[in-house]
Design a protein around this motif. Structure first.
Motif, PDB file in Angstrom:
ATOM      1  N   ARG A 299      34.038   0.327  37.631  1.00  0.00           N
ATOM      2  CA  ARG A 299      33.611  -0.351  36.412  1.00  0.00           C
ATOM      3  C   ARG A 299      34.725  -0.328  35.372  1.00  0.00           C
ATOM      4  NH1 ARG A 299      28.205  -2.572  36.166  1.00  0.00           N
ATOM      5  NH2 ARG A 299      27.327  -1.929  38.145  1.00  0.00           N
ATOM      6  N   VAL A 300      34.783  -1.361  34.565  1.00  0.00           N
ATOM      7  CA  VAL A 300      35.710  -1.440  33.440  1.00  0.00           C
ATOM      8  C   VAL A 300      34.915  -1.107  32.184  1.00  0.00           C
ATOM      9  CG1 VAL A 300      37.182  -2.976  32.083  1.00  0.00           C
ATOM     10  CG2 VAL A 300      37.101  -3.208  34.567  1.00  0.00           C
ATOM     11  N   ILE A 301      35.438  -0.228  31.356  1.00  0.00           N
ATOM     12  CA  ILE A 301      34.762   0.164  30.124  1.00  0.00           C
ATOM     13  C   ILE A 301      35.479  -0.494  28.953  1.00  0.00           C
ATOM     14  CG2 ILE A 301      34.144   2.079  28.613  1.00  0.00           C
ATOM     15  CD1 ILE A 301      34.034   3.826  31.158  1.00  0.00           C
ATOM     16  N   LEU A 302      34.748  -1.312  28.218  1.00  0.00           N
ATOM     17  CA  LEU A 302      35.293  -2.001  27.056  1.00  0.00           C
ATOM     18  C   LEU A 302      34.601  -1.469  25.802  1.00  0.00           C
ATOM     19  CD1 LEU A 302      35.184  -5.638  28.459  1.00  0.00           C
ATOM     20  CD2 LEU A 302      37.146  -4.112  28.386  1.00  0.00           C
ATOM     21  N   PRO A 303      35.361  -0.967  24.848  1.00  0.00           N
ATOM     22  CA  PRO A 303      34.712  -0.465  23.625  1.00  0.00           C
ATOM     23  C   PRO A 303      34.136  -1.607  22.800  1.00  0.00           C
ATOM     24  CG  PRO A 303      37.106  -0.359  23.427  1.00  0.00           C
ATOM     25  CD  PRO A 303      36.809  -0.802  24.834  1.00  0.00           C
ATOM     26  N   ILE A 304      33.021  -1.356  22.174  1.00  0.00           N
ATOM     27  CA  ILE A 304      32.407  -2.307  21.258  1.00  0.00           C
ATOM     28  C   ILE A 304      32.743  -1.812  19.861  1.00  0.00           C
ATOM     29  CG2 ILE A 304      30.254  -3.331  20.450  1.00  0.00           C
ATOM     30  CD1 ILE A 304      29.129  -2.766  23.278  1.00  0.00           C
TER      31      ILE A 304
ATOM     32  N   TYR B 259      25.618  -0.301  29.400  1.00  0.00           N
ATOM     33  CA  TYR B 259      26.205   0.370  28.248  1.00  0.00           C
ATOM     34  C   TYR B 259      26.391   1.849  28.551  1.00  0.00           C
ATOM     35  CZ  TYR B 259      24.929  -3.828  25.690  1.00  0.00           C
ATOM     36  OH  TYR B 259      24.810  -5.124  25.267  1.00  0.00           O
ATOM     37  N   THR B 260      27.385   2.431  27.917  1.00  0.00           N
ATOM     38  CA  THR B 260      27.621   3.867  28.021  1.00  0.00           C
ATOM     39  C   THR B 260      28.077   4.354  26.657  1.00  0.00           C
ATOM     40  OG1 THR B 260      28.665   5.592  29.348  1.00  0.00           O
ATOM     41  CG2 THR B 260      30.051   3.716  28.766  1.00  0.00           C
ATOM     42  N   SER B 261      28.288   5.635  26.517  1.00  0.00           N
ATOM     43  CA  SER B 261      28.763   6.195  25.251  1.00  0.00           C
ATOM     44  C   SER B 261      29.898   7.164  25.529  1.00  0.00           C
ATOM     45  CB  SER B 261      27.628   6.924  24.528  1.00  0.00           C
ATOM     46  OG  SER B 261      27.305   8.125  25.212  1.00  0.00           O
ATOM     47  N   ASN B 262      30.601   7.534  24.487  1.00  0.00           N
ATOM     48  CA  ASN B 262      31.680   8.502  24.647  1.00  0.00           C
ATOM     49  C   ASN B 262      31.138   9.824  25.191  1.00  0.00           C
ATOM     50  OD1 ASN B 262      30.356   8.836  22.125  1.00  0.00           O
ATOM     51  ND2 ASN B 262      32.104   9.951  21.300  1.00  0.00           N
ATOM     52  N   LEU B 263      29.950  10.219  24.783  1.00  0.00           N
ATOM     53  CA  LEU B 263      29.381  11.478  25.266  1.00  0.00           C
ATOM     54  C   LEU B 263      28.981  11.382  26.736  1.00  0.00           C
ATOM     55  CD1 LEU B 263      27.230  12.595  22.210  1.00  0.00           C
ATOM     56  CD2 LEU B 263      29.548  13.263  22.823  1.00  0.00           C
ATOM     57  N   SER B 264      28.429  10.247  27.146  1.00  0.00           N
ATOM     58  CA  SER B 264      28.078  10.069  28.561  1.00  0.00           C
ATOM     59  C   SER B 264      29.323  10.101  29.436  1.00  0.00           C
ATOM     60  CB  SER B 264      27.352   8.740  28.774  1.00  0.00           C
ATOM     61  OG  SER B 264      26.119   8.742  28.119  1.00  0.00           O
ATOM     62  N   ILE B 265      30.387   9.489  28.977  1.00  0.00           N
ATOM     63  CA  ILE B 265      31.636   9.487  29.742  1.00  0.00           C
ATOM     64  C   ILE B 265      32.180  10.900  29.860  1.00  0.00           C
ATOM     65  CG2 ILE B 265      34.041   8.698  29.756  1.00  0.00           C
ATOM     66  CD1 ILE B 265      32.981   6.106  28.378  1.00  0.00           C
ATOM     67  N   LYS B 266      32.119  11.676  28.781  1.00  0.00           N
ATOM     68  CA  LYS B 266      32.584  13.069  28.841  1.00  0.00           C
ATOM     69  C   LYS B 266      31.732  13.891  29.802  1.00  0.00           C
ATOM     70  CE  LYS B 266      34.766  13.839  24.398  1.00  0.00           C
ATOM     71  NZ  LYS B 266      34.747  14.653  23.168  1.00  0.00           N
ATOM     72  N   ARG B 267      30.418  13.659  29.770  1.00  0.00           N
ATOM     73  CA  ARG B 267      29.494  14.451  30.588  1.00  0.00           C
ATOM     74  C   ARG B 267      29.537  14.044  32.058  1.00  0.00           C
ATOM     75  NH1 ARG B 267      24.936  13.417  27.882  1.00  0.00           N
ATOM     76  NH2 ARG B 267      24.468  11.642  29.206  1.00  0.00           N
TER      77      ARG B 267
END
Length: 84
Positions: free
Chosen positions: A45-50, A30-38
């Protein structure tokens, strides 16, 4: 976890260790929008929003009113990173 009762989660609290495990593994993570920005997106990896309501959470920073000026830099950083 109610929707995934048979899932086993690997909890890793150390961010650097977590990143190394993810890079060396084929396990989903799992990741978050803030982790991706940082940290940016991982290239392999493919990022799929939940988009389920249960998956969303709101965090608050709580401080004494008298300390608001003291934490101005922190407040500005939060405002900069957070997607309103």
């Amino acid at each position: 976890m109610q929707k995934t009762p048979k899932t086993k989660y690997l909890l890793q609290e150390e961010r650097l260790t977590f990143n190394e495990i993810v890079k060396a593994s084929t396990l989903p993570s799992y990741t978050s929008n803030l982790s991706i920005k940082r940290e940016g997106k991982m290239s392999d990896r493919v990022i799929l929003p939940i988009n389920e309501e249960e998956a969303h959470v709101t965090y608050y920073v709580v401080m004494l009113k008298k300390n608001k000026k003291k934490y101005k830099d922190l407040i500005d950083k939060i405002d900069h990173y957070y997607d309103y």
